[in-house]
Design a protein around this motif. Structure first.
Motif, PDB file in Angstrom:
ATOM      1  N   TRP A 161       0.844  -1.202   0.000  1.00  0.00           N
ATOM      2  CA  TRP A 161       0.000   0.000   0.000  1.00  0.00           C
ATOM      3  C   TRP A 161       0.882   1.255   0.000  1.00  0.00           C
ATOM      4  O   TRP A 161       0.620   2.202  -0.733  1.00  0.00           O
ATOM      5  N   ARG A 162       1.911   1.227   0.856  1.00  0.00           N
ATOM      6  CA  ARG A 162       2.782   2.394   0.989  1.00  0.00           C
ATOM      7  C   ARG A 162       3.551   2.647  -0.313  1.00  0.00           C
ATOM      8  O   ARG A 162       3.666   3.795  -0.772  1.00  0.00           O
ATOM      9  N   LEU A 215      -2.462   3.964  18.483  1.00  0.00           N
ATOM     10  CA  LEU A 215      -2.295   4.570  17.156  1.00  0.00           C
ATOM     11  C   LEU A 215      -3.402   5.585  16.889  1.00  0.00           C
ATOM     12  O   LEU A 215      -4.560   5.380  17.246  1.00  0.00           O
ATOM     13  N   GLN A 216      -3.028   6.663  16.268  1.00  0.00           N
ATOM     14  CA  GLN A 216      -3.969   7.725  15.935  1.00  0.00           C
ATOM     15  C   GLN A 216      -3.834   8.100  14.466  1.00  0.00           C
ATOM     16  O   GLN A 216      -2.750   7.971  13.886  1.00  0.00           O
ATOM     17  N   TYR A 217      -4.943   8.566  13.891  1.00  0.00           N
ATOM     18  CA  TYR A 217      -4.890   9.070  12.513  1.00  0.00           C
ATOM     19  C   TYR A 217      -5.708  10.371  12.441  1.00  0.00           C
ATOM     20  O   TYR A 217      -6.871  10.361  12.023  1.00  0.00           O
ATOM     21  N   GLY A 231     -11.026   0.014   9.350  1.00  0.00           N
ATOM     22  CA  GLY A 231     -11.000  -0.260   7.912  1.00  0.00           C
ATOM     23  C   GLY A 231     -10.539   0.941   7.112  1.00  0.00           C
ATOM     24  O   GLY A 231     -10.039   0.805   5.994  1.00  0.00           O
ATOM     25  N   ALA A 232     -10.697   2.131   7.692  1.00  0.00           N
ATOM     26  CA  ALA A 232     -10.231   3.354   7.040  1.00  0.00           C
ATOM     27  C   ALA A 232      -8.816   3.717   7.476  1.00  0.00           C
ATOM     28  O   ALA A 232      -7.921   3.918   6.650  1.00  0.00           O
ATOM     29  N   LEU A 277      -4.737   3.816   5.634  1.00  0.00           N
ATOM     30  CA  LEU A 277      -4.271   5.193   5.466  1.00  0.00           C
ATOM     31  C   LEU A 277      -3.008   5.459   6.278  1.00  0.00           C
ATOM     32  O   LEU A 277      -2.114   6.196   5.832  1.00  0.00           O
ATOM     33  N   LEU A 278      -2.912   4.855   7.454  1.00  0.00           N
ATOM     34  CA  LEU A 278      -1.714   5.046   8.273  1.00  0.00           C
ATOM     35  C   LEU A 278      -0.489   4.466   7.579  1.00  0.00           C
ATOM     36  O   LEU A 278       0.614   5.002   7.685  1.00  0.00           O
TER      37      LEU A 278
END
Length: 260
Positions: A26-27, A75-77, A111-112, A116-117
């Motif tokens: 993904w990255r 973990l935070q986004y 799931g989002a 994204l992270l």
């Protein structure tokens, strides 16, 4: 600028720390792209009876899981939303005759935020959300994506986040051999995606082998059809294929027309 819609099998939240190759894929894909002006995310964990669109001045991070390592709960986004993109999406849905409304929810489910992270760890790209509709079928999600396809031509990265196979009762947490029924399902879907056989894909429940065994409920597959619609006919290209935990296909696809 066109951004190819994506379908990502997001796995569990521990996909970020368990050695799965998927986050690196993904990255790498994100790193290969120019910077999108926003991301429109459909997650299989954001369910509603009608299309809901969300934006927030600063998204919270929802740890909607239990029994995983403690570090995952830290973990935070904290990405922001974008009200202008939200308004564009609402207008496109209205023009297509699809009734939608704004959702005031302020959190991103795993799931989002998990993909994204991995893709954009700085959380500096605006994120808009759209709900998955568990009481509607593949064709309805395809039409929903088709209605929003114009956004992909205008610098918005559209992502459907679900799972190519998703039968949690059949997973082997300790690791185990690849289940032939999971592979047969993923192989059938891959072949039809490469052939851009949209009608066969939309009729998946009747045609694909082991449909119900792989998806006792279909909410994790529906984001695939959303991304397929948003691609507006462009052929899918496999970014990653692999089965983890015996029966969880972590396949990822970009609908960029590159495969023939």
């Amino acid at each position: 600028m066109f951004f190819a819609p994506l379908f990502l099998s997001h796995g569990g939240p521990d996909v970020l720390i368990n050695g799965s190759p998927a986050p690196a894929v993904w990255r790498a894909h994100a790193d290969s792209l120019p910077r999108p002006r926003a991301i429109l995310m459909m997650s299989a964990h954001y369910l509603a009876l009608q299309p809901l669109l969300g934006s927030s001045p600063r998204w919270g991070t929802v740890h909607d899981f239990g029994g995983f390592p403690r570090e995952l709960y830290k973990l935070q986004y904290p990405a922001a939303g974008d009200d202008s993109v939200l308004a564009e999406a609402m207008a496109l849905l209205a023009a297509a005759g699809i009734r939608a409304r704004h959702d005031g929810a302020e959190g991103l489910d795993h799931g989002a935020w998990v993909p994204l992270l991995a893709m954009y760890p700085q959380a500096d790209i605006p994120v808009i959300t759209i709900s998955t509709l568990p009481r509607q079928d593949a064709r309805a999600h395809y039409q929903l994506g088709l209605a929003l396809a114009q956004l992909a031509e205008q610098g918005v990265l559209i992502i459907g986040s679900g799972s190519m196979t998703h039968n949690l009762y059949e997973l082997s947490r300790a690791g185990g051999p690849e289940q032939p029924w999971a592979k047969a399902f993923a192989d059938w879907m891959a072949q039809r995606l490469q052939e851009n056989d949209i009608e066969a894909l939309l009729d998946w429940e009747a045609r694909v082998p082991f449909a119900k065994q792989n998806h006792p409920s279909d909410e994790h597959l529906l984001p695939l059809f959303f991304a397929l619609g948003a691609a507006h006919g462009k052929v899918g290209r496999s970014l990653h294929r692999g089965i983890e935990l015996g029966a969880l296909a972590m396949d990822a696809w970009a609908f960029d027309g590159a495969a023939a």
